[in-house]
Scaffold this active site. Structure first.
Site, PDB file in Angstrom:
ATOM      1  N   CYS A 182      -5.762  -2.845   2.433  1.00  0.00           N
ATOM      2  CA  CYS A 182      -5.440  -2.772   3.860  1.00  0.00           C
ATOM      3  C   CYS A 182      -6.648  -2.904   4.786  1.00  0.00           C
ATOM      4  CB  CYS A 182      -4.638  -1.507   4.148  1.00  0.00           C
ATOM      5  SG  CYS A 182      -3.717  -1.578   5.716  1.00  0.00           S
ATOM      6  N   LYS A 199     -10.118   2.618  -2.039  1.00  0.00           N
ATOM      7  CA  LYS A 199     -10.282   2.028  -0.711  1.00  0.00           C
ATOM      8  C   LYS A 199     -11.594   2.479  -0.076  1.00  0.00           C
ATOM      9  CE  LYS A 199      -7.554   1.549   3.579  1.00  0.00           C
ATOM     10  NZ  LYS A 199      -6.252   1.903   4.191  1.00  0.00           N
ATOM     11  N   GLU A 236       0.826  -1.205   0.000  1.00  0.00           N
ATOM     12  CA  GLU A 236       0.000   0.000   0.000  1.00  0.00           C
ATOM     13  C   GLU A 236       0.864   1.261   0.000  1.00  0.00           C
ATOM     14  OE1 GLU A 236      -3.727   1.905   2.584  1.00  0.00           O
ATOM     15  OE2 GLU A 236      -2.361   0.469   3.526  1.00  0.00           O
TER      16      GLU A 236
END
Length: 319
Positions: free
Chosen positions: A166, A129, A56
């Site tokens: 993540c 995300k 990331e």
């Protein structure tokens, strides 16, 4: 994506895939981080990898340790310099690459965005995300607007990729929605580590919980999981002058020790590879995509879901 690669998706069934993963320690020198990533992508491609996953926000330091408006200057458009850089690498080496970028969509509108580069150098797709954390040293809500592209797999010449990022990795709903739309694998570029005040016992609990929940996604959906994390210590002060060390009162600056442990799990949660906690690593791991089909026949979780009884799942809490 070019017509040739769309045709490849439609005509080709890839049973085994060599995946390259790159676990790297970053510094404040963005150009050097990218140079080292490029060198490692070449390395795993030379070992037969056709698909490469990066960590990331891999271009620089993890800047979300503080709230600082100057750090928005690191964001870039998509397409932009990084997609050009990694797209050129993808085309030259004939590999698909999952990148992770700080996207500037408009003034005051930024995202934490994974971009998949096809092996012909084009952008196959992107994922913004969805779950944005806000914890000590992980002040991501200050920087990132939650994603608005939903949980949509990305079609590529190596398969349909369920790319998440993540904090998304803790949510079974995200993994399930990718699986329900035909993802061949789940992929998590990651930046997670120990906060400076965590005890050794707490560090171990967090790290093992992190691995366990993602292996659970593999089991529950009958899919391989590929997770690539950062490694090494990144100090808050490194974001400012690259020096690190101690503050004026002699105390160490706030820092995160990223715990590495990048891994690949098979569709029954079996660990095919796990990297170290404290070292940079590259690896090429072969995954058997056909095995997912067999596992789902043995364990038909999708068949036995009670979709008629899950209406409360979209509520925040059931009182």
């Amino acid at each position: 994506m070019s017509g040739n690669f769309v045709a490849a998706i439609n005509k080709r069934t890839m049973k085994k895939l060599k995946v390259g993963i790159i676990q790297q320690h970053n510094t404040a020198d963005i150009a050097d981080n990218k140079r080292r990533l490029a060198q490692k992508i070449e390395e795993v491609a030379g070992q037969g990898a056709k698909f490469v996953v990066l960590q990331e926000l891999h271009n620089g330091l993890y800047f979300c340790q503080e709230e600082n408006v100057e750090l928005f200057n690191q964001a870039e458009p998509i397409p932009g310099p990084s997609t050009e850089f990694f797209g050129s690498l993808a085309q030259r080496l004939g590999v698909v690459i999952v990148t992770s970028l700080f996207e500037r969509r408009a003034a005051g509108l930024y995202h934490n965005t994974a971009v998949v580069m096809e092996a012909d150098g084009t952008i196959a797709g992107k994922y913004r995300k969805m779950h944005i954390p806000d914890d000590p040293a992980y002040y991501e809500k200050f920087y990132f607007t939650p994603g608005d592209l939903g949980f949509q797999p990305i079609d590529t010449s190596v398969g349909r990729l369920g790319v998440l990022v993540c904090w998304d990795q803790w949510y079974p709903e995200a993994a399930r929605l990718m699986a329900l739309q035909g993802a061949d694998m789940l992929i998590y570029p990651t930046a997670i580590g120990y906060e400076s005040s965590d005890t050794p016992e707490e560090q171990q609990r967090q790290r093992e919980a992190w691995t366990t929940v993602q292996r659970g996604h593999a089991v529950a959906n009958g899919l391989p999981v590929i997770t690539v994390n950062r490694v090494g210590i990144e100090r808050l002060e490194d974001l400012k002058d690259g020096k690190g060390g101690e503050s004026k009162d002699g105390q160490p600056f706030q820092h995160i020790q990223f715990w590495g442990c990048s891994f690949v799990a098979g569709p029954q949660g079996e660990l095919l590879y796990r990297a170290s906690e404290d070292q940079e690593e590259t690896a090429v791991i072969e995954i058997d995509l056909e095995r997912s089909e067999n596992v789902r026949r043995w364990w038909p979780f999708l068949r036995d879901r009670r979709i008629d009884a899950y209406h409360d799942i979209t509520r925040r809490f059931v009182d």
